[in-house]
Motif scaffolding. Structure first.
Motif, short mmCIF file in Angstrom:
data_model
loop_
_atom_site.label_atom_id
_atom_site.label_comp_id
_atom_site.label_asym_id
_atom_site.label_seq_id
_atom_site.Cartn_x
_atom_site.Cartn_y
_atom_site.Cartn_z
N PRO A 25 0.84 -1.20 0.00
CA PRO A 25 0.00 0.00 0.00
C PRO A 25 0.87 1.25 0.00
CG PRO A 25 0.10 -0.92 2.20
CD PRO A 25 0.89 -1.85 1.31
N LYS A 26 0.34 2.33 -0.55
CA LYS A 26 1.02 3.63 -0.56
C LYS A 26 -0.01 4.71 -0.23
CE LYS A 26 4.29 2.36 -4.18
NZ LYS A 26 4.86 2.74 -5.47
N TYR A 27 0.44 5.72 0.50
CA TYR A 27 -0.47 6.81 0.85
C TYR A 27 0.31 8.12 0.95
CZ TYR A 27 -3.92 9.66 3.23
OH TYR A 27 -4.80 10.65 3.55
N THR A 28 -0.26 9.17 0.38
CA THR A 28 0.32 10.51 0.45
C THR A 28 -0.80 11.51 0.71
OG1 THR A 28 1.96 9.88 -1.21
CG2 THR A 28 1.70 12.23 -0.78
N PHE A 29 -0.53 12.46 1.61
CA PHE A 29 -1.49 13.52 1.92
C PHE A 29 -0.72 14.83 2.05
CE2 PHE A 29 -3.87 16.10 5.03
CZ PHE A 29 -5.06 16.22 4.34
N GLY A 30 -1.22 15.89 1.47
CA GLY A 30 -0.51 17.16 1.57
C GLY A 30 -1.33 18.33 1.10
N VAL A 31 -0.71 19.48 1.14
CA VAL A 31 -1.34 20.71 0.65
C VAL A 31 -1.39 20.64 -0.87
CG1 VAL A 31 -1.07 23.21 0.50
CG2 VAL A 31 -0.52 22.02 2.63
N ASN A 32 -2.50 21.05 -1.43
CA ASN A 32 -2.69 21.01 -2.88
C ASN A 32 -1.99 22.19 -3.56
OD1 ASN A 32 -3.54 20.60 -5.47
ND2 ASN A 32 -5.63 21.29 -5.11
N HIS A 33 -0.94 21.89 -4.32
CA HIS A 33 -0.26 22.91 -5.10
C HIS A 33 -0.56 22.77 -6.58
CE1 HIS A 33 1.98 24.45 -1.70
NE2 HIS A 33 2.32 23.21 -1.37
N ARG A 37 -6.79 22.06 -9.68
CA ARG A 37 -7.67 21.40 -8.72
C ARG A 37 -8.20 22.43 -7.75
NH1 ARG A 37 -6.12 15.37 -7.23
NH2 ARG A 37 -5.80 14.66 -9.33
N ASP A 38 -9.47 22.28 -7.41
CA ASP A 38 -10.12 23.26 -6.53
C ASP A 38 -9.92 22.98 -5.05
OD1 ASP A 38 -11.10 24.60 -8.74
OD2 ASP A 38 -12.95 23.43 -8.79
N GLU A 39 -9.62 21.73 -4.71
CA GLU A 39 -9.54 21.36 -3.30
C GLU A 39 -8.27 21.92 -2.65
OE1 GLU A 39 -9.48 18.90 -5.77
OE2 GLU A 39 -11.60 18.45 -5.83
N PRO A 40 -8.34 22.23 -1.35
CA PRO A 40 -7.15 22.75 -0.66
C PRO A 40 -6.12 21.66 -0.34
CG PRO A 40 -8.98 22.62 0.87
CD PRO A 40 -9.52 22.25 -0.48
N TRP A 41 -6.56 20.38 -0.35
CA TRP A 41 -5.68 19.27 -0.01
C TRP A 41 -5.51 18.35 -1.20
CZ3 TRP A 41 -3.70 20.48 4.47
CH2 TRP A 41 -4.46 21.20 5.38
N TRP A 42 -4.42 17.59 -1.15
CA TRP A 42 -4.15 16.60 -2.18
C TRP A 42 -3.91 15.27 -1.49
CZ3 TRP A 42 0.38 13.72 -3.25
CH2 TRP A 42 0.34 13.02 -4.45
N GLU A 43 -4.53 14.22 -2.02
CA GLU A 43 -4.41 12.90 -1.42
C GLU A 43 -4.21 11.86 -2.52
OE1 GLU A 43 -6.96 10.49 1.85
OE2 GLU A 43 -8.09 11.21 0.12
#
Length: 155
Positions: A25-33, A37-43
């Motif tokens: 499994p792999k997982y990444t979560f962070g601020v959306n740069h 994309r409209d969302e403030p976060w990136w996953e």
């Protein structure tokens, strides 16, 4: 002289059965740069599943890496939002050359946790894909099914 249209032979869909040999499994979560994309976060959530084909016999033994990526908008993709009559053609494309095969699919983000947990506990030992026979080493598969056991005589 007019050209005759070639008859395209319709092939019946078939199953491709893979034995699961490993997963990661792999997982990444962070601020959306990302600019578009409209969302403030990136996953990004992903499961890589190492497999070996066991059916059909003509491609048995070939390895394939499945990449399953969680996608939040899989239920309401952009194309469907624009045209309610739009329907997807496949869940993912299987590429199965003699070595280095792969299958890539976007699946519902909410399904990633139970899928990862079941893989981690060894509850799924097989992955079944259903789609047209390979053409030039590829098949746009219409479904993916994870199972604990498989009886090849059923196929």
């Amino acid at each position: 002289m007019a050209k005759r249209a070639r008859k395209v032979r319709q092939s019946l869909p078939e199953h491709f059965i893979f034995e699961i040999t490993d997963f990661a499994p792999k997982y990444t979560f962070g601020v959306n740069h990302f600019r578009y994309r409209d969302e403030p976060w990136w996953e990004h959530i992903e499961v890589e599943v190492a497999t070996a084909c066991i059916f059909p016999p003509k491609v048995a033994g070939r390895p394939a890496l499945f990449k399953l990526v969680g996608q939040r908008d899989v239920w309401t993709p952009f194309e469907w939002q624009q045209d309610k009559n739009w329907r997807p053609l496949c869940v993912g494309v299987l590429e199965l050359p003699p070595s280095g095969g792969r299958f890539y699919a976007s699946i519902p983000n909410d399904s990633m946790t139970p899928l990862s947990a079941a893989l981690a506990q060894g509850l799924f030992r097989y992955a079944l894909l259903y789609g047209p026979p390979l053409s030039r080493g590829k098949s746009p598969c219409q479904s993916i099914d994870f199972k604990q056991s498989v009886d090849l005589e059923d196929y």
